[in-house]
Design a protein around this motif. Structure first.
Motif, PDB file in Angstrom:
ATOM      1  N   GLU A   7       0.829  -1.199   0.000  1.00  0.00           N
ATOM      2  CA  GLU A   7       0.000   0.000   0.000  1.00  0.00           C
ATOM      3  C   GLU A   7       0.870   1.258   0.000  1.00  0.00           C
ATOM      4  O   GLU A   7       0.553   2.260  -0.643  1.00  0.00           O
ATOM      5  CB  GLU A   7      -0.933  -0.008   1.211  1.00  0.00           C
ATOM      6  CG  GLU A   7      -1.933   1.128   1.198  1.00  0.00           C
ATOM      7  CD  GLU A   7      -3.010   0.981   2.269  1.00  0.00           C
ATOM      8  OE1 GLU A   7      -3.561   2.010   2.694  1.00  0.00           O
ATOM      9  OE2 GLU A   7      -3.286  -0.169   2.672  1.00  0.00           O
ATOM     10  N   ASN A  99      -4.097  -3.983  11.673  1.00  0.00           N
ATOM     11  CA  ASN A  99      -4.702  -3.525  10.427  1.00  0.00           C
ATOM     12  C   ASN A  99      -3.621  -2.955   9.511  1.00  0.00           C
ATOM     13  O   ASN A  99      -2.978  -1.950   9.841  1.00  0.00           O
ATOM     14  CB  ASN A  99      -5.759  -2.447  10.746  1.00  0.00           C
ATOM     15  CG  ASN A  99      -6.538  -2.019   9.522  1.00  0.00           C
ATOM     16  OD1 ASN A  99      -5.964  -1.604   8.528  1.00  0.00           O
ATOM     17  ND2 ASN A  99      -7.862  -2.124   9.605  1.00  0.00           N
ATOM     18  N   HIS A 101      -3.839  -1.356   6.719  1.00  0.00           N
ATOM     19  CA  HIS A 101      -4.125  -0.010   6.198  1.00  0.00           C
ATOM     20  C   HIS A 101      -3.669   1.058   7.196  1.00  0.00           C
ATOM     21  O   HIS A 101      -3.070   2.066   6.818  1.00  0.00           O
ATOM     22  CB  HIS A 101      -5.631   0.132   5.927  1.00  0.00           C
ATOM     23  CG  HIS A 101      -6.032   1.518   5.540  1.00  0.00           C
ATOM     24  ND1 HIS A 101      -5.689   2.087   4.323  1.00  0.00           N
ATOM     25  CD2 HIS A 101      -6.726   2.471   6.235  1.00  0.00           C
ATOM     26  CE1 HIS A 101      -6.160   3.322   4.272  1.00  0.00           C
ATOM     27  NE2 HIS A 101      -6.791   3.587   5.408  1.00  0.00           N
ATOM     28  N   ARG A 105      -0.781   3.842   6.505  1.00  0.00           N
ATOM     29  CA  ARG A 105      -1.070   5.271   6.620  1.00  0.00           C
ATOM     30  C   ARG A 105      -0.126   5.960   7.595  1.00  0.00           C
ATOM     31  O   ARG A 105       0.414   7.027   7.297  1.00  0.00           O
ATOM     32  CB  ARG A 105      -2.529   5.464   7.073  1.00  0.00           C
ATOM     33  CG  ARG A 105      -2.906   6.924   7.298  1.00  0.00           C
ATOM     34  CD  ARG A 105      -4.410   7.076   7.488  1.00  0.00           C
ATOM     35  NE  ARG A 105      -4.915   6.206   8.528  1.00  0.00           N
ATOM     36  CZ  ARG A 105      -4.822   6.464   9.855  1.00  0.00           C
ATOM     37  NH1 ARG A 105      -4.244   7.593  10.253  1.00  0.00           N
ATOM     38  NH2 ARG A 105      -5.327   5.642  10.741  1.00  0.00           N
TER      39      ARG A 105
END
Length: 772
Positions: A7, A99, A101, A105
């Motif tokens: 990501e 998590n 994500h 981030r």
């Protein structure tokens, strides 16, 4: 981690995982470290305390990279592992709840922040590299191989051992990084994971090993059989099967170390923006302060008793300053050339062998006679060797005085190694006694008699003549309790220590005798013992009231707080600075609605080590957060670190007590800090002798007593605890209500004991009066 990396890449950030590396035909660790060198930062996922990751994180830290620890805080095992590591818990972490994500981030946000490398903050007060310094922290358990390695290193007088007295649990990360930075090599000893706290200790060591590697220092990692080296540093690890193989390998490694470079130039440039006028209060371990202790040592009446020789036994709890007192006394006594100073600090000794020999005596009187002669031999030989060493430093050397020459000849005739220490002579005597008694039990008396002849007939006469130039011989003994740990025969070990006191009195009498032209010699001896060990020893003494120990306690709050103020002043460029600047420029005015000066005296146990630790923890937290002064919220984090430190020290003191203190302490978790008699009894319901445990908790300051309405006092020592307990019982009867206790503030954050105090103390007065 793989999903988070993908990501980040999609978001335009260059990210590499170890799976991306080309490792074919190469050592995996080389590929990993090369990639860390290429990158700007490192995200280390340590929810499982993976030693590979900890090693790589330590390397990244040392290379000046941004370092972010990532943890799945929703996993109880992960948070427990993080708490156990301790030394890294002052470093901010990424909580990502499992998590990917969230992890991606936060990584993306942090990657673009501009902050100075953490290594610069940690090295704010680092000293220049020392060519003969070796970073070699001790292990928590003194198994045979650990003792052999410690003894090997301590006998190499050309080496300066750093962190040797530390067992990787009580100090802050900055301390270890600074000690590694000033070293020229490091020897790290890993334990097999089945030992108590073995995995936690090895995790801390893996992180420090990475730092050593990152600073390009020669690194030797050794581990006892049963330890399975992690993949990353498997090729850097030596796993030994016997103590002999360990010491041989270490000796060969030291012998083949490359010569240090001629420059002490620092690695890189340290440029910090912190405006705090002080960045450390020094080390809380006295052995690490030998070079600078004189600059800020606080004189006490107990210290004067040691200087004048009035104190035979000097007791104090861990951290009250016993070792610092001995070190400073040695320094000050040496300034008087009329005093021969004999400091004795045995590195360790073969306790199991000694106890085995003593166990072979059927008659207690013959055992006492053996111990008397053993100690007499050890003391006379130690004083003799010190006198010869002192004479060698004189212009005329050993040949300048016939009595010194006679003493040297006697020592040589008895084959006493001039370079040996008391530990090795004790071990040799024990080994000889064991060998003789194995051949025939009756030989023990012959060994005892031969020791008597050596010290009384052969060494003592020339020694008395050689000491004629001195007004006083001052013997100071420390570290005798180093082998005092859970599981040993405390009764027999107590007799061993008690026999030293008897021997010293007899030795003094022998030297005072003046006959046959021999001069009279004044000898004083002071033995330094932990209070908890002295209490057990005194319980086995025939006449404990005659020992009359000198106990160091810090009841005077003005004297105690000076420990911090003197260290602050010693760090200032001008001695005209006022100690009040510490409280106006360094610390915020108030913490928990108290003046910060009073807060220190309330929160910390009344011991120099505790005051220093809490001060350093607060400073380090403020510096890491880039604060220009230590704020109240910095103390909120620091007091958690300190509370864990206080509990760890208490656990050490409990080892001779025969109960599981660690399990017991958590019975207090979640309770109010003030307990009634009934509530305390329910808390102690799982222990066998609740009254004895309660009394121990009182005399170690864990529990305070209500001696006046709403006023609680915390005491140290058995006699003081008995007096205050009677006062508390009388108060409870007079007010017709239950006896009440209060957990000391030092332990509350760690145990999450709810604080029901309303603090109204002001100024510098006593903080024992707390309104409920």
């Amino acid at each position: 981690m793989r999903e988070a990396a993908d990501e980040c890449v999609r978001g335009g950030i260059e990210v590499h995982t170890w799976e991306d590396l080309q490792i074919e035909g190469r050592l995996i660790i080389d590929s990993v470290l090369e990639m860390i060198d290429r990158c700007d930062g490192c995200v280390a996922e340590i929810s499982a305390s993976n030693p590979n990751v900890l090693f790589e994180a330590g390397y990244a830290l040392a290379r000046g990279k941004k370092l972010f620890f990532a943890i799945d805080e929703s996993d109880e095992d992960a948070t427990r592992a993080w708490s156990g590591l301790q030394i890294i818990d002052t470093i901010g972490r990424i909580n990502y709840e499992g998590n990917a994500h969230i992890l991606a981030r936060r990584t993306a946000e942090l990657a673009t922040t501009i902050t100075p490398p953490l290594i610069e903050t940690l090295l704010t007060n680092a000293r220049p590299r020392e060519a003969n310094a070796v970073f070699a922290p001790g292990v928590p358990h003194k198994f045979n191989s650990a003792e052999r390695l410690e003894r090997l290193l301590e006998r190499k007088t050309d080496l300066k051992l750093l962190a040797a007295q530390d067992e990787l649990g009580l100090a802050q990360l900055s301390y270890y990084v600074e000690e590694i930075y000033r070293s020229s090599a490091a020897i790290l000893h890993f334990m097999k994971p089945t030992r108590i706290r073995g995995e936690v200790y090895n995790g801390r060591l893996a992180f420090l090993a990475g730092i050593v590697r990152g600073l390009d220092l020669p690194l030797l990692m050794v581990a006892e059989e049963g330890y399975h080296p992690p993949l990353d540093y498997k090729d850097l690890m030596f796993v030994y099967s016997t103590s002999a193989k360990l010491t041989d390998h270490v000796s060969n490694w030291l012998a083949n170390l490359p010569s240090p470079k001629g420059s002490n130039k620092r690695l890189g440039r340290l440029k910090l923006d912190i405006e705090l006028p002080v960045r450390t209060f020094g080390q809380f371990v006295a052995e690490s302060e030998e070079d600078s202790l004189t600059n800020y040592f606080v004189h006490t009446n107990e210290f004067e008793a040691v200087l004048t020789g009035r104190a035979t036994v000097f007791t104090g709890r861990k951290g009250t300053g016993k070792t610092a007192t001995m070190q400073q006394a040695v320094e000050e006594l040496r300034t008087d050339r009329r005093i021969l100073v004999v400091p004795i600090k045995p590195s360790s000794y073969d306790l199991s062998g000694l106890l085995a020999v003593l166990g072979r005596f059927e008659d207690p009187s013959t055992r006492d006679y053996f111990l008397l002669n053993l100690w007499s031999f050890l003391l006379t030989s130690e004083v003799a060797l010190r006198a010869l060493l002192h004479a060698e430093d004189l212009p005329a050397g050993l040949g300048g005085d016939d009595s010194i020459a006679d003493l040297a000849a006697t020592v040589e005739r008895l084959a006493i190694d001039r370079d040996s220490d008391l530990s090795s002579r004790l071990d040799d005597a024990v080994a000889h006694a064991m060998e003789a008694s194995t051949a025939a039990p009756g030989n023990l008396m012959a060994v005892s008699e031969s020791l008597r002849v050596e010290w009384n007939v052969q060494i003592l006469p020339p020694l008395k003549r050689a000491l004629h130039r001195y007004d006083r011989v001052a013997v100071l003994v420390d570290n005798l309790d180093k082998t005092w740990e859970r599981g040993v025969d405390f009764g027999t070990l107590s007799q061993f220590l008690l026999s030293l006191l008897v021997t010293s009195g007899r030795f003094q009498s022998e030297l005072r005798k003046s006959k046959g032209g021999q001069p009279s010699v004044n000898l004083t001896l002071t033995a330094f013992l932990r209070t908890d060990i002295y209490d057990v020893m005194a319980a086995h003494a025939r006449e404990p009231d005659k020992i009359n120990p000198q106990s160091i306690q810090w009841h005077d709050e003005e004297l105690l707080i000076r420990v911090l103020e003197e260290r602050f002043l010693a760090n200032q460029s001008s001695r005209t600075q006022n100690a009040e600047l510490l409280w106006s420029k360094v610390f915020a005015a108030e913490v928990h609605s108290q003046a910060t000066r009073d807060y220190f005296l309330w929160r910390a146990l009344p011991r120099p080590r505790d005051i220093i630790f809490l001060g350093n923890a607060a400073l380090t937290t403020a510096i890491n957060r880039r604060h220009s002064e230590v704020l109240a919220q910095d103390f909120a984090h620091a007091e958690g670190l300190y509370s864990r430190f206080a509990v760890e020290a208490l656990l050490v003191e409990s080892e001779a007590q025969g109960f599981d203190l660690e399990g017991l302490l958590f019975e207090f978790a979640g309770l109010e800090s003030t307990l009634t008699e009934e509530e305390l009894r329910r808390t102690l319901a799982t222990v066998k002798d609740a009254d004895a445990v309660r009394n121990w908790l009182i005399r170690t300051s864990f529990l305070g007593l209500e001696t006046r309405d709403g006023s609680f006092v915390h005491v140290e020592g058995e006699s003081e605890a008995r007096k205050k307990l009677k006062a508390a019982q009388r108060l409870a009867q007079r007010l017709d209500r239950p006896l009440r206790y209060r957990v000391h503030p030092a332990f509350r954050p760690y145990l999450d004991v709810r604080d029901d105090d309303v603090h109204t103390a002001t100024g510098s007065g006593s903080l024992e009066d707390e309104n409920v």
